[in-house]
Design a protein around this motif. Structure first.
Motif, PDB file in Angstrom:
ATOM      1  N   LEU A 162       0.817  -1.215   0.000  1.00 36.44           N
ATOM      2  CA  LEU A 162       0.000   0.000   0.000  1.00 36.44           C
ATOM      3  C   LEU A 162       0.846   1.256   0.000  1.00 36.44           C
ATOM      4  CD1 LEU A 162      -2.697  -1.077   2.623  1.00 36.44           C
ATOM      5  CD2 LEU A 162      -2.776  -1.309   0.141  1.00 36.44           C
TER       6      LEU A 162
ATOM      7  N   TRP B  26      -2.118  -0.195  -4.600  1.00 39.24           N
ATOM      8  CA  TRP B  26      -1.958   1.235  -4.296  1.00 39.24           C
ATOM      9  C   TRP B  26      -2.971   2.069  -5.073  1.00 39.24           C
ATOM     10  CZ3 TRP B  26      -0.311   5.268  -7.564  1.00 39.24           C
ATOM     11  CH2 TRP B  26      -0.073   6.483  -6.928  1.00 39.24           C
TER      12      TRP B  26
ATOM     13  N   GLN C 122      -6.268   1.777  -3.355  1.00 42.75           N
ATOM     14  CA  GLN C 122      -6.221   2.512  -2.084  1.00 42.75           C
ATOM     15  C   GLN C 122      -6.369   4.019  -2.316  1.00 42.75           C
ATOM     16  OE1 GLN C 122      -6.545   1.971   0.964  1.00 42.75           O
ATOM     17  NE2 GLN C 122      -4.693   2.232   2.211  1.00 42.75           N
ATOM     18  N   ARG C 123      -5.648   4.563  -3.291  1.00 44.03           N
ATOM     19  CA  ARG C 123      -5.718   5.993  -3.567  1.00 44.03           C
ATOM     20  C   ARG C 123      -7.104   6.398  -4.059  1.00 44.03           C
ATOM     21  NH1 ARG C 123      -3.617   9.824  -1.767  1.00 44.03           N
ATOM     22  NH2 ARG C 123      -3.580  11.030  -3.703  1.00 44.03           N
TER      23      ARG C 123
ATOM     24  N   LYS D 181      -9.412   6.520  -0.990  1.00 45.79           N
ATOM     25  CA  LYS D 181      -9.109   7.642  -0.099  1.00 45.79           C
ATOM     26  C   LYS D 181      -9.593   8.962  -0.696  1.00 45.79           C
ATOM     27  CE  LYS D 181      -6.807   5.302   3.065  1.00 45.79           C
ATOM     28  NZ  LYS D 181      -7.288   5.154   4.446  1.00 45.79           N
TER      29      LYS D 181
ATOM     30  N   GLY E  59     -10.796   2.515   2.898  1.00 45.59           N
ATOM     31  CA  GLY E  59      -9.651   2.067   2.113  1.00 45.59           C
ATOM     32  C   GLY E  59      -9.400   0.578   2.271  1.00 45.59           C
ATOM     33  N   LEU E  60      -8.131   0.180   2.074  1.00 45.43           N
ATOM     34  CA  LEU E  60      -7.724  -1.219   2.113  1.00 45.43           C
ATOM     35  C   LEU E  60      -6.941  -1.526   3.377  1.00 45.43           C
ATOM     36  CD1 LEU E  60      -6.438  -1.792  -1.536  1.00 45.43           C
ATOM     37  CD2 LEU E  60      -8.760  -2.051  -0.657  1.00 45.43           C
TER      38      LEU E  60
ATOM     39  N   VAL F 153     -11.658  -4.509   2.198  1.00 44.32           N
ATOM     40  CA  VAL F 153     -12.058  -3.240   1.595  1.00 44.32           C
ATOM     41  C   VAL F 153     -13.222  -2.672   2.400  1.00 44.32           C
ATOM     42  CG1 VAL F 153     -12.767  -2.077  -0.525  1.00 44.32           C
ATOM     43  CG2 VAL F 153     -11.408  -4.176  -0.648  1.00 44.32           C
TER      44      VAL F 153
END
Length: 582
Positions: free
Chosen positions: A517, A531, A534-535, A538, A546-547, A561
Motif C-alpha cells: 500500500l 496502491w 487505495q488511492r 481515499k 480504504g484497504l 475493503v
C-alpha cells in the motif's frame, strides 16, 4: 471581557515564566548553594576544633601513660622494690616515700597538669607520692577504671575521677580530672594498683570554642558519660550519643570524634537556626526584594494593559472570527490605525485565496480521480491477447470465442459512460468474465468462491475495484498452485460495505504487506494495483475508508475493503443493473 482577562492572564503568565520564575529559581539555587557551603564550612571548622581537642587529650593521655609505665616498669625496677618495703616504721616510711618521689621525678615528663600519684597496696593502705588532692580509697575502688586495671595487668587504663570522690583539692580551672591506672598483678608484690591523676587542657579549649560559636556546644564524654560541657545541654549530648540521627533541645545534628585507644570522645552539638542565621536573613531580604519588584510590576501592568493592550482586544476578537472562517469581518480603524488596516487587508486576501484554493483543490481532485480511474494495469490485457493467440495455434475455436466474449465484456465495462450507475453486482459479473479468462490460462488450477449478501450487491462502488485484488491474488498469491482457492465475501454493517478477498497462497511478511500500500517502487518490484485502489478510495470517500492487508508466510493473504454503503433507493434490495452484462 473574557478575552481581555485572557490577554491579561497571558501577559502575567509570560512575565512570571520569563522573569519571576527564573529569578526565583536562581535565588533558590543560590540560597541552596550558600546553605550547603555554610554547612560544609561549619562541619569542617567543627571537625578541626574537635581534632584539636582530641589531639590534646591523646597527647595528655599518652604522656600520663608514659609517666606511669616508665615509673613502674623501668628495667631497674627501683619503684617496685621500694614499694615492697612499705609499710615500715614512720621514719623509714618517710625515707621510702622520699625515695619514691625522687624516682618518679626522674621518670616524670613535663606535666604541668599533673595533680597526684597514688599507690594502692594490697593490705588496704594508700600512699600519696605526688599530690594536690586526697581521694578515699573506698571511693576509688568503686570506679570502673580501677576494676578494669585490676583485670588487665601491666596495661594502662584511662578513666576519670568523679568530682564527688575528692575530699579536698587545689583550685583547678576545670572540672575534669582524668586518671591513668595500672596494675602489676602478681609481679607487683605488695602493690595492687597505681593511679596517676591529671588535669586536661582540652576543657579550656572546649569552652573557648563554645564562646566563639554560639551555634555549637562541645562536650567531653567517657564511655557515654558526660565529663565536661554546657550543663544546659547535657541531656541532649547523652541523647545524641545514643541516637546521632535525632534532634533534641533545639539541636539538629552532631559530630563525634573518638580519642584512639581510650573511651574518651569529643561530641559537638549544632543548632542550625543559629548556625544558618545569615542564610535565613539573606532569604528574607530576597523575599522583600521580590515583593517590592512584583508590586511595582503590578502597578506598571495595570497602566500598560489599560492604555496599550486594550486596542489589541478588538484585534483578538477579529482573529478569532478569522480562525472560525469568517473572512468578511472588518475592524474599525481606531487606535492602532496601521494595525487595523493591515488586519482588514489580510481578511480580504485570505478570503480571495481561500476561494481560489477551494476551486484549485476541486479541480485537482477531479483530475487525479480521473487519472487514477483510467490507470488500469494493461498486463492482464496483453496476457489475454497472448493466450488467445496460443489458443488460436491449437485451433480450439469455441474456447477462443468464449474468451473473446469475456474480454469484450471487460472492455465494454471499462470504456462505457462514467455517469451510469455501477454496483457490486456489476463488478461481480465483470469478475466472472475475468476469472473465466484466468481459468483457461491457468488450466483451472484454482477455484473461486463468492458469498455476497443481497444488500451488498446493490451498493455503488468505483469500477474495477475488485479486479486488481483478484489479479494480485492469482499472480502473486497462488502463483500457479494446483489447490488454490480465492474467497470473495461482501456484507453491509452499520452503513459500511465490507468486502474481503482471501487466498490460501504463499502469503508474505508484515513488511511486504505494508509495502503493497506504499505505492509503486521499481526497486521493490511492487505493482500499482493495490496502491491504485487505495488511492481511489481515499480520494473519493475519505481517509477513514480504504484497504487493509493481513498476511503471513504460508498462511495466505486477506485484503479487506471498506467504503460507505451507497444504494440507489429504486434498486435497493434488487439485483444490480446489467450495464456490464454480456
Amino acid at each position: 471581557m473574557k478575552k481581555k482577562a485572557s490577554l491579561r492572564r497571558t501577559y502575567y503568565g509570560a512575565f512570571f515564566l520569563l522573569t519571576v520564575l527564573p529569578l526565583l529559581v536562581a535565588a533558590c539555587v543560590g540560597l541552596g548553594y550558600f546553605y550547603r557551603m555554610q554547612l560544609s564550612d561549619a562541619r569542617e571548622t567543627i571537625e578541626l576544633q574537635q581534632k584539636s581537642v582530641s589531639d590534646t587529650l591523646r597527647q595528655e593521655v599518652q604522656q600520663a601513660s608514659l609517666q606511669l609505665s616508665h615509673f613502674l616498669l623501668s628495667p631497674e625496677g627501683d619503684a617496685l622494690s621500694l614499694v615492697q618495703q612499705l609499710p615500715q616504721s614512720a621514719g623509714e616510711r618517710y625515707e621510702i616515700q622520699s625515695a619514691l618521689d625522687d624516682t618518679f621525678g626522674y621518670y616524670r615528663l613535663t606535666g604541668r597538669r599533673l595533680a597526684a600519684l597514688h599507690l594502692y597496696l594490697k593490705d588496704g593502705t594508700a600512699y600519696e607520692l605526688y599530690t594536690a588532692l586526697a581521694v578515699p580509697r573506698q571511693n576509688v575502688e568503686e570506679m570502673d577504671w580501677y576494676r578494669q586495671a585490676l583485670q588487665q595487668p601491666e596495661r594502662v587504663v584511662v578513666g576519670a575521677a568523679a568530682p564527688d570522690t575528692l575530699i579536698h583539692a587545689t583550685n583547678r580551672p576545670g572540672k575534669v580530672l582524668l586518671t591513668a591506672a595500672i596494675s602489676m598483678g602478681d609481679e607487683g608484690g605488695a602493690l595492687e594498683e597505681a593511679c596517676l591523676y591529671f588535669e586536661t587542657e582540652a576543657e579550656a579549649l572546649m569552652q573557648g570554642y563554645d564562646t566563639q560559636n554560639p551555634a555549637t556546644r562541645m562536650f567531653l564524654l567517657l564511655d557515654g558519660q558526660v565529663l565536661a560541657g554546657d550543663e544546659a545541654y547535657r541531656d541532649a549530648a547523652v541523647a545524641f550519643w545514643n541516637d546521632p540521627n535525632g534532634a533534641y533541645d533545639g539541636m539538629d545534628w552532631c559530630i563525634t570524634t573518638p580519642v584512639a585507644s581510650t573511651g574518651l570522645c569529643v561530641l559537638t552539638l549544632v543548632d542550625n537556626q543559629r548556625l544558618l542565621a545569615g542564610v535565613y536573613q539573606a532569604g528574607a531580604l530576597l523575599l522583600v526584594v521580590f515583593a517590592v519588584i512584583f508590586a511595582l510590576y503590578l502597578a506598571f501592568s495595570i497602566l500598560f494593559l489599560k492604555r496599550i493592550l486594550d486596542p489589541l482586544n478588538s484585534l483578538y476578537d477579529g482573529m478569532k472570527r478569522l480562525q472560525a472562517g469568517d473572512f468578511s469581518h472588518r475592524l474599525a480603524p481606531d487606535g492602532h490605525r496601521e494595525l487595523m488596516e493591515c488586519y482588514n487587508d489580510t481578511g480580504v486576501r485570505m478570503q480571495t485565496l481561500t476561494e481560489e484554493n477551494r476551486r484549485r483543490e476541486e479541480e485537482k481532485y477531479q483530475e487525479e480521480l480521473k487519472a487514477l480511474q483510467s490507470e488500469i494495469n494493461p498486463h492482464f490485457l496483453l496476457n489475454t491477447i497472448n493466450t488467445i493467440r496460443f489458443m488460436a495455434d491449437i485451433a480450439k475455436f469455441d474456447s477462443i470465442r468464449d474468451m473473446a466474449d469475456n474480454l469484450m465484456s471487460i472492455l465494454d465495462c471499462v470504456l462505457r459512460n462514467r455517469s451510469r450507475r455501477y454496483t457490486l453486482a456489476d463488478e461481480v459479473r465483470l469478475l466472472d468474465a475475468y476469472i473465466q479468462i484466468m481459468e483457461v490460462r491457468y488450466g483451472n488450477s484454482f477455484a473461486v468462491n463468492k458469498e455476497f449478501t443481497p444488500d451488498s450487491l446493490s451498493c455503488r462502488l468505483p469500477k474495477l475495484l475488485l479486479q486488481p485484488l483478484v489479479e494480485n491474488a492469482i499472480f502473486h498469491g497462488l502463483d500457479g498452485r494446483e489447490d488454490g482457492v480465492i474467497q470473495l465475501t461482501g456484507r453491509v454493517e452499520e452503513g459500511v460495505l465490507h468486502i474481503c478477498v482471501r487466498d490460501n497462497g504463499a502469503g508474505m511478511t508484515d513488511q511486504q504487506a505494508r509495502a503493497c500500500l506504499a505505492g509503486p517502487k521499481k526497486e521493490t518490484g511492487h505493482s500499482i494495483g493495490l496502491w491504485n485502489v487505495q488511492r481511489r478510495l481515499k480520494l473519493q470517500y475519505g481517509e477513514q475508508y480504504g484497504l487493509a492487508v493481513e498476511s503471513g508466510l504460508e498462511q495466505g493473504t486477506c485484503v479487506r475493503v471498506t467504503l460507505p454503503a451507497q444504494m440507489d433507493e429504486k434498486e435497493e434490495g434488487h439485483a444490480a443493473s446489467d450495464d456490464c452484462g454480456r
